[in-house]
Design an enzyme around this catalytic site. Sequence first.
Site, PDB file in Angstrom:
ATOM      1  CD1 TRP A 101      64.876  38.184  18.661  1.00  0.00           C
ATOM      2  CD2 TRP A 101      65.937  39.387  20.219  1.00  0.00           C
ATOM      3  NE1 TRP A 101      65.482  39.241  18.040  1.00  0.00           N
ATOM      4  CE2 TRP A 101      66.138  39.999  18.967  1.00  0.00           C
ATOM      5  CE3 TRP A 101      66.515  39.962  21.344  1.00  0.00           C
ATOM      6  CZ2 TRP A 101      66.887  41.162  18.812  1.00  0.00           C
ATOM      7  CZ3 TRP A 101      67.270  41.126  21.198  1.00  0.00           C
ATOM      8  CH2 TRP A 101      67.443  41.703  19.941  1.00  0.00           C
ATOM      9  CG  ASP A 171      59.617  38.758  22.670  1.00  0.00           C
ATOM     10  OD1 ASP A 171      58.921  39.553  22.000  1.00  0.00           O
ATOM     11  OD2 ASP A 171      60.865  38.772  22.656  1.00  0.00           O
ATOM     12  CE  LYS A 195      62.446  44.174  16.225  1.00  0.00           C
ATOM     13  NZ  LYS A 195      62.746  43.093  17.135  1.00  0.00           N
TER      14      LYS A 195
HETATM   15  C1  PLP Z   1      63.704  42.939  18.244  1.00  0.00           C
HETATM   16  C2  PLP Z   1      63.294  41.926  19.229  1.00  0.00           C
HETATM   17  C3  PLP Z   1      63.625  42.046  20.590  1.00  0.00           C
HETATM   18  C4  PLP Z   1      64.462  43.184  21.129  1.00  0.00           C
HETATM   19  O1  PLP Z   1      63.734  44.331  21.136  1.00  0.00           O
HETATM   20  P1  PLP Z   1      64.294  45.677  21.802  1.00  0.00           P
HETATM   21  O2  PLP Z   1      63.100  46.547  21.795  1.00  0.00           O
HETATM   22  O3  PLP Z   1      65.412  46.144  20.937  1.00  0.00           O
HETATM   23  O4  PLP Z   1      64.762  45.337  23.162  1.00  0.00           O
HETATM   24  C5  PLP Z   1      63.170  41.088  21.453  1.00  0.00           C
HETATM   25  N1  PLP Z   1      62.425  40.045  21.021  1.00  0.00           N
HETATM   26  C6  PLP Z   1      62.104  39.901  19.728  1.00  0.00           C
HETATM   27  C7  PLP Z   1      61.281  38.731  19.306  1.00  0.00           C
HETATM   28  C8  PLP Z   1      62.529  40.828  18.796  1.00  0.00           C
HETATM   29  O5  PLP Z   1      62.204  40.673  17.504  1.00  0.00           O
END
Ligand code: PLP
Length: 360
Positions: A101, A171, A195
């Site tokens: 990511w 993030d 998540k």
């Molecule tokens: C799942 C995830 C993403 C991607 O998320 P989307 O909503 O599918 O774009 C980005 N960063 C992290 C840390 C993730 O776990």
Amino acid sequence: MSRVYNFSAGPAVLPEEVLQEAADEMMDYRGCGMSVMEMSHRSKVYDNIIKEAEQDLRDLMKIPDNYKVLFLQGGASQQFAAVPMNLMKNRKAGYIVTGQWAKKAYQEAKLYGEAIELASSADKTFSYIPDCSDLDIPEDLDYVYICENNTIYGTKYQTLPNTKGKLLVADVSSCFLSEPVDVTKYGVIYGGVQKNIGPAGVVIVIIREDLITDDVLPGTPTMLKYKTQADNDSLYNTPPCYGIYICGKVFKWLKKMGGLEVMKQRNIEKAKILYDFLDESKLFHGTVRKEDRSLMNVPFVTGNDELDAKFVKEAKEAGFENLKGHRSVGGMRASIYNAMPKEGVEKLVAFMKKFEEENA
Ligand SMILES: *Cc1c(COP(=O)(O)O)cnc(C)c1O
């Protein structure tokens, strides 16, 4: 009704109480005669829902008044572009690459300016967090970017990088609300909610007010400008109404549970059950450097692909779902977010012990 133990990395398990409440309110939300799915995002009723959700999130995270909370769409991945478009004033940003990511965000940023890899753990398949205490940080960097919890590899920063005064952007998709955070240490905190918070379709951005300006890269779409969203309290266009409503319920659930300090203790306790077993098991072992272990995502392997596949299959038959590791790394991964009860982890470990005996 029969529910499984769902160890999915995302979309992931939600508190049963929340799902039940949503079910109860499905046909008639508190006397409105309609579902939240069916109501105008400009209605008084919905205005209360989104405002209360924001306030509860502010209470939980102790978000200071000089930070805005935005409820947006496009997932975490859209923020990979929105962050540089809004923040790359000098067109130069530093990225710490600790997994897929972070790497995707880094690559996206290169479309908009100079993205510098400040550190990486790619040399050991992202099984650790690099030392970020004394990075070589150029004077003209606009920000330092991290992925705080690496969902796929199961690592987490135990201390934030020393950005030497530069803005920190994080993030936090897979560790959102798993423990208390000091919001003032960040310029921007964002995460997809699927998540640890709610249904897919909502991304929450917490951003310091002075970073919300008209000074964005030329060509930035109106919708991706933080200012557009902030000026309109996330209601510039139709927001992901139902998703935000569920997030609001999860915030209330977290408050009822005792808040983020209590969640942290619960999460430590839960993760310890699994990590302690992995440390003593002769068959299963963890894949991450111990100091950097995530409380949310726990990858493990037997070292034998066939045995891994057998485990995933038999676990599924026993009611433990989604234990297969990410397609890029194989093995297994148990995601044990806030809503996974301790009992789910205990039962999983009991099942792993049994599997170990049978396959010794
Ligand atoms: C799942 C995830 C993403 C991607 O998320 P989307 O909503 O599918 O774009 C980005 N960063 C992290 C840390 C993730 O776990």
